[in-house]
Design an enzyme around this catalytic site. Sequence first.
Site, mmCIF file in Angstrom:
data_model
loop_
_atom_site.group_PDB
_atom_site.id
_atom_site.type_symbol
_atom_site.label_atom_id
_atom_site.label_comp_id
_atom_site.label_asym_id
_atom_site.label_seq_id
_atom_site.Cartn_x
_atom_site.Cartn_y
_atom_site.Cartn_z
ATOM 1 N N LYS A 1 0.801 -0.884 0.119
ATOM 2 C CA LYS A 1 0.228 0.022 -0.025
ATOM 3 C C LYS A 1 0.840 1.268 -0.070
ATOM 4 C CE LYS A 1 -1.518 1.779 3.993
ATOM 5 N NZ LYS A 1 -1.191 3.233 4.377
ATOM 6 N N ASN A 2 1.901 1.443 0.967
ATOM 7 C CA ASN A 2 2.520 2.618 0.881
ATOM 8 C C ASN A 2 3.665 2.910 -0.190
ATOM 9 O OD1 ASN A 2 0.956 3.201 3.239
ATOM 10 N ND2 ASN A 2 2.823 2.549 4.749
ATOM 11 N N ARG B 1 -4.422 11.235 3.818
ATOM 12 C CA ARG B 1 -3.184 12.061 3.954
ATOM 13 C C ARG B 1 -2.251 11.959 3.015
ATOM 14 N NH1 ARG B 1 -0.444 14.777 7.623
ATOM 15 N NH2 ARG B 1 1.953 14.318 7.104
ATOM 16 N N CYS C 1 -4.732 13.226 12.428
ATOM 17 C CA CYS C 1 -5.466 11.862 12.321
ATOM 18 C C CYS C 1 -5.443 10.884 13.617
ATOM 19 C CB CYS C 1 -4.974 11.176 11.193
ATOM 20 S SG CYS C 1 -3.332 10.489 11.625
ATOM 21 N N ARG D 1 0.722 14.939 12.938
ATOM 22 C CA ARG D 1 1.216 14.740 11.401
ATOM 23 C C ARG D 1 1.181 15.829 10.636
ATOM 24 N NH1 ARG D 1 -0.950 9.275 9.207
ATOM 25 N NH2 ARG D 1 0.898 9.354 8.070
ATOM 26 N N PRO D 2 2.162 17.006 10.712
ATOM 27 C CA PRO D 2 2.099 18.405 10.077
ATOM 28 C C PRO D 2 2.833 17.957 8.603
ATOM 29 C CG PRO D 2 3.889 18.258 11.845
ATOM 30 C CD PRO D 2 3.096 17.173 12.085
ATOM 31 N N ILE D 3 2.822 18.919 8.028
ATOM 32 C CA ILE D 3 3.276 18.756 6.507
ATOM 33 C C ILE D 3 4.478 19.794 6.152
ATOM 34 C CG2 ILE D 3 1.656 17.666 5.261
ATOM 35 C CD1 ILE D 3 0.815 20.760 4.548
ATOM 36 N N ASP D 4 5.084 20.525 7.284
ATOM 37 C CA ASP D 4 5.801 21.722 7.169
ATOM 38 C C ASP D 4 7.295 21.092 6.453
ATOM 39 O OD1 ASP D 4 6.365 19.878 9.398
ATOM 40 O OD2 ASP D 4 8.055 21.021 10.205
ATOM 41 N N LEU D 5 7.695 19.774 6.398
ATOM 42 C CA LEU D 5 8.759 19.343 5.750
ATOM 43 C C LEU D 5 8.722 19.349 4.302
ATOM 44 C CD1 LEU D 5 9.914 16.675 8.357
ATOM 45 C CD2 LEU D 5 10.833 19.105 8.165
ATOM 46 N N ASP E 1 4.714 1.220 11.929
ATOM 47 C CA ASP E 1 3.581 0.360 11.465
ATOM 48 C C ASP E 1 3.532 -0.942 11.792
ATOM 49 O OD1 ASP E 1 3.047 2.622 9.982
ATOM 50 O OD2 ASP E 1 3.713 2.047 7.826
ATOM 51 N N VAL F 1 8.174 7.647 16.448
ATOM 52 C CA VAL F 1 7.986 8.360 15.062
ATOM 53 C C VAL F 1 6.535 9.092 15.169
ATOM 54 C CG1 VAL F 1 7.361 7.798 12.739
ATOM 55 C CG2 VAL F 1 8.950 6.262 13.843
ATOM 56 N N ARG G 1 -8.330 -0.347 4.390
ATOM 57 C CA ARG G 1 -7.627 0.831 3.881
ATOM 58 C C ARG G 1 -6.367 0.016 3.445
ATOM 59 N NH1 ARG G 1 -6.482 5.772 7.062
ATOM 60 N NH2 ARG G 1 -5.109 5.931 5.475
HETATM 61 N N1 EPU Z 1 6.585 15.012 9.962
HETATM 62 C C1 EPU Z 1 6.389 16.367 10.279
HETATM 63 N N2 EPU Z 1 6.235 17.303 9.330
HETATM 64 C C2 EPU Z 1 6.284 16.879 8.183
HETATM 65 C C3 EPU Z 1 6.023 15.352 7.725
HETATM 66 C C4 EPU Z 1 6.122 14.359 8.810
HETATM 67 O O1 EPU Z 1 6.763 16.641 11.725
HETATM 68 O O2 EPU Z 1 6.277 17.704 7.189
HETATM 69 C C5 EPU Z 1 6.371 13.928 11.149
HETATM 70 C C6 EPU Z 1 5.125 13.182 11.297
HETATM 71 O O3 EPU Z 1 4.209 14.059 12.186
HETATM 72 C C7 EPU Z 1 5.571 12.091 11.913
HETATM 73 C C8 EPU Z 1 6.950 11.664 11.248
HETATM 74 O O4 EPU Z 1 7.460 13.154 11.013
HETATM 75 O O5 EPU Z 1 5.683 12.277 13.515
HETATM 76 C C9 EPU Z 1 6.722 10.575 10.405
HETATM 77 O O6 EPU Z 1 6.033 10.869 9.345
HETATM 78 P P1 EPU Z 1 6.102 10.614 7.817
HETATM 79 O O7 EPU Z 1 6.214 11.957 6.894
HETATM 80 O O8 EPU Z 1 7.498 9.770 7.659
HETATM 81 O O9 EPU Z 1 5.052 9.641 7.398
HETATM 82 P P2 EPU Z 1 4.015 9.653 6.334
HETATM 83 O O10 EPU Z 1 4.985 9.679 4.998
HETATM 84 O O11 EPU Z 1 2.916 10.487 6.616
HETATM 85 C C10 EPU Z 1 4.226 7.002 5.979
HETATM 86 C C11 EPU Z 1 3.284 5.878 5.729
HETATM 87 C C12 EPU Z 1 2.686 5.602 7.170
HETATM 88 C C13 EPU Z 1 3.963 5.246 8.209
HETATM 89 C C14 EPU Z 1 5.144 6.602 8.146
HETATM 90 C C15 EPU Z 1 6.185 6.086 8.765
HETATM 91 C C16 EPU Z 1 2.415 6.288 3.398
HETATM 92 C C17 EPU Z 1 1.226 6.433 2.801
HETATM 93 N N3 EPU Z 1 2.302 6.364 4.989
HETATM 94 O O12 EPU Z 1 3.727 7.972 6.270
HETATM 95 O O13 EPU Z 1 1.755 4.463 7.161
HETATM 96 O O14 EPU Z 1 3.645 5.058 9.482
HETATM 97 O O15 EPU Z 1 5.281 6.929 6.683
HETATM 98 O O16 EPU Z 1 6.819 5.055 8.473
HETATM 99 O O17 EPU Z 1 3.329 5.915 2.978
HETATM 100 C C18 EPU Z 1 0.058 3.071 7.960
HETATM 101 O O18 EPU Z 1 0.470 2.418 6.825
HETATM 102 O O19 EPU Z 1 -0.422 2.720 8.553
HETATM 103 C C19 EPU Z 1 0.754 4.394 7.948
HETATM 104 C C20 EPU Z 1 0.535 5.252 8.774
#
Ligand code: EPU
Length: 419
Positions: free
Chosen positions: A22-23, A92, A116, A121-125, A305, A327, A397
Amino acid sequence: MRKIVVEGGLPLRGQIEVSGAKNAVLPLMAATLLADGVSVIEDSPWLADVETMSAVLSSLGLICDYICGSLHINNAGRMHTEPPDELVQRMRASFLVMGPLLARCGRVRMSLPGGCAIGARPIDLHLKGLEALGAEISIDGNGYIEATASRLRGCQIYLDFPSVGATENLMMAAALAEGSTVIGNAAEEPEIVDLSNMLSAMGAKIKGAGTNIIRIKGVKELKPARHTVIPDRIEAGSFMVIAAATGGELIITNVITEHIKSVTAKLREAGVKVEEGYDGVHVIGGPRPVPVDVTTLPYPGFPTDMQAQFMALLTLAGGTSVITETVFENRFRHAEELKKMSADIKTNGHSAVINGVKRLRGAVVEATDLRAGAAMIVAALAAEGITGIGNIQHIERGYENICGKLTAVGAKIKVVEEK
Ligand code: EPU
């Protein structure tokens, strides 16, 4: 209302096949925005999240067909740049269209993906990286992000945390930028390597995916590609934990064993026998797991996960285990549900202390998120009696045909419609 009902206590035995990841498939689907023509993603799972991403791409003007396990995505080149709020809020990962749309169309407007069940889970990065690539970004009072750029320019980016989604979004944007981009402290997950492989097949110039420094030389144009998605390492790990928790024996196929090293190591530490083969693993559960401590980390560390499923297993260990979640800020909601099944767990901030009990008992529980739902299935299969799991749309999902696959190895598990 639909529920999953499980009659537990049976050791599962047999062979079970893992689906495509999925991911991995979600960013691969977003990558099809980068090129005109028909891209084909083979071995794609058919999951609720894949349907949602198909709906997002359709809303942007692409045509998605799922034919015999392959996604055929046709991009005729006329893309809308405003994905609907309802879809962005539902999943997301919809945010992964931002980088490719910006690179192709020079503009995107979408709502901020909400928080969620597992934290803010911000998107600042993502946004900082896109700004470094030359995008102008504004966020209005209603939570809409608008990003514009006449042409993105290669740059040096350092991620404060190796975010999977930010690395993916920035790789896709940089693939069509003018000049070279270096992403430092990049995520190293296998899904990043899979995306890099598909982008390379599309004509992108990327080096270093799978390490923490990714170098991308922008090109003017990409072409559509045919690509096979990697197997789902989290589905594989979930089945491994199920074999262990039920004291059963499963041969799990379509597994890249290197992708699940940390899970294999922890299971072995817990006394579970794991044999690695060419295309899979053979897992033999013992009578009771040995307690172990687990800390979640970005890849190649122990995956967040798999944390919930491992907690379900450790509720049955012969002693005390500690799980530390580093994480996500709030990913222990399954602990309360496991307690309803007689587990002994105390959570405090980012840590959970699990005192193993001799047996779990069936109860009425909820899947509070996707992996929490998987943990409920692990616990329910191991427990005495009947468990009813609610909110199963979370499980759907990310796990393809979970009841069918587990029934084939001896589980008593089914989806029940309740009025
Ligand atoms: N984060 C920030 N700012 C950002 C982006 C992330 O602070 O701009 C923080 C998040 O809040 C979190 C951490 O960084 O605390 C990790 O987030 P990451 O961006 O790595 O995760 P993601 O890309 O949103 C993907 C998977 C998740 C998995 C994580 C970590 C997908 C679609 N989702 O999420 O999968 O837990 O990486 O490995 O690829 C799941 O499958 O159940 C799931 C949640």
